[in-house]
Write a protein that holds these residues in place. Structure first.
Motif, short mmCIF file in Angstrom:
data_model
loop_
_atom_site.label_atom_id
_atom_site.label_comp_id
_atom_site.label_asym_id
_atom_site.label_seq_id
_atom_site.Cartn_x
_atom_site.Cartn_y
_atom_site.Cartn_z
N SER A 10 0.97 -1.17 -0.05
CA SER A 10 -0.19 0.03 0.00
C SER A 10 0.83 1.30 -0.10
O SER A 10 0.73 2.12 -0.80
N TRP A 11 1.90 1.29 0.66
CA TRP A 11 2.80 2.43 0.81
C TRP A 11 3.37 2.61 -0.50
O TRP A 11 3.68 3.70 -1.16
N SER A 37 1.22 4.27 -2.93
CA SER A 37 0.97 5.66 -2.69
C SER A 37 1.80 6.76 -3.07
O SER A 37 1.84 7.81 -3.10
N SER A 78 4.12 9.09 -5.14
CA SER A 78 3.47 9.79 -6.10
C SER A 78 4.12 9.48 -7.60
O SER A 78 5.57 9.32 -7.40
#
Length: 404
Positions: A76-77, A80, A82
């Motif tokens: 998940s990190w 995320s 960008s």
């Protein structure tokens, strides 16, 4: 690593490699490591059987528990971060592979392309989600089995396909279907087991174990002596701890079939098991080896091989009261088979001289032994009490324990 703005959280970093964890696993000590890093640590020369962080001792043959929660947090990190930021290659590799990509790889694998097969094997080993996605692909098990049994595929492609199959959780119905549709699967696995590549041999024997456990008797009825000999060879050659366990599991599953018992004995299994026990293997391997030996000794050929081996009877007796209750029970069962059906004067004398009779006497009074073990030990001692009670090899302390 990533830039300061996207610095990797410390709890995502493996304490050994200091890199972002791809496949986090947790030890019994509660500390998580990247699977590849801790596997190297445990396999390093000197056999460091301690947790690198806590220094607590670890049992041999421990299972590495996947830390699914931590892995999902890392993914998940990674997702995320960008686009366009300084994300390193490791972070990018953590993003789940798409179903379309897996389908494309499987299409290339069907054509026995080594690169595609190797990538599928890496995906299966990478993480739980990737393996599950591969397992969910329609026809995946048949595609890989066709490569394994193909006469036109190169040996490397067949070995890679075996590696993928060995790493997947194949439903029992799929196994039955594969074994039915690919009649030369046993022959093909025999060829891979003869490979000089130890990892390929380990993968092949793992697949044999899976088939033996799930497809009995549909598949094993047609097993040839050559395949059984190669499975025994994995035990004899000590290919790896994982491969040895898989081989023993496979042999145990195949032993109930009388024809296979004789073939397995003929392949030198009894001698290989005795030599393995002489090497003082870890508890689970010892229990498995004795379980197979117990089943092989239910036939005359197996008993003959055991008593013919210079250390056969002695090493089995040595395991009583030494490893575990399960090992003691299997060892006493083997000794009972010998005492019932192979008790020549020379064998009875050997059992007294090498301490087997004394061990059986101790088992009768030991709190480590359950009722079943004591009953079997008592039976063996009563069978030949006239010979052993009069033997000069039995000390007075053991005579005092001898059942009346």
């Amino acid at each position: 690593m990533a830039s300061a703005a996207n610095e990797v959280p410390s709890y995502f970093v493996c304490p050994i490699s200091l890199q972002l964890m791809r496949d986090p696993v947790t030890l019994p000590t509660g500390i998580s490591y990247d699977r590849a890093a801790i596997a190297r640590w445990l396999a390093a020369p000197g056999a460091r059987r301690t947790c690198p962080v806590t220094r607590q001792p670890l049992e041999h043959g421990l299972e590495l528990t996947p830390n699914q929660t931590l892995r999902r947090l890392i993914q998940s990190w990674a997702a995320s971060v960008s686009p366009g930021s300084a994300v390193d290659e490791e972070v990018a590799a953590l993003r789940p592979v798409s179903s379309d990509k897996v389908a494309l790889l499987l299409s290339d694998a069907a054509a026995a392309q080594v690169g595609a097969l190797r990538r599928l094997r890496e995906l299966a080993a990478e993480c739980e989600d990737s393996r599950a996605m591969l397992e969910s692909q329609g026809g995946v098990f048949d595609v890989l089995s066709r490569v394994v049994t193909s006469g036109s595929a190169c040996s490397t492609a067949r070995e890679e396909a075996v590696g993928v199959l060995a790493s997947l959780r194949i439903p029992e119905q799929e196994l039955i279907g594969v074994s039915t549709r690919h009649g030369n699967l046993a022959e093909s696995l025999t060829a891979v087991l003869r490979s000089s590549n130890l990892q390929s041999r380990a993968n092949a024997v793992q697949l044999v174990r899976t088939l033996a456990d799930a497809v009995v008797p549909a598949w094993v009825i047609g097993l040839n002596a050559e395949l059984l000999a190669e499975v025994v060879g994995v035990v004899r050659d000590r290919v790896s701890a994982r491969a040895t366990k898989a081989s023993l599991h496979a042999l145990a599953a195949l032993c109930p079939y009388g024809r296979h018992r004789v073939k397995i004995v003929g392949a030198g299994a009894v001698a290989a098991l005795v030599e393995l026990l002489l090497d003082e293997p870890e508890r689970r391997v010892c229990e498995l080896a004795l379980a197979v030996l117990d089943r092989l000794c239910t036939c005359a050929e197996g008993r003959a091989e055991l008593v013919a081996h210079a250390a056969g009877v002695a090493v089995v007796g040595k395991k009583v009261l030494r490893v575990s209750e399960a090992a003691s029970e299997r060892a006493v069962r083997v000794l009972r088979s010998v005492a019932r059906h192979a008790a020549t004067p020379a064998v009875l004398q050997e059992m007294a001289q090498c301490g087997v009779v004394g061990k059986l006497c101790l088992a009768l009074r030991s709190e480590q032994c359950g009722v079943k073990i004591k009953e079997k030990a008592h039976e063996v001692l009563k069978l030949h009490s006239r010979v052993w009670r009069a033997s000069p090899c039995l000390s007075p302390s053991f005579l005092a324990l001898y059942p009346s």
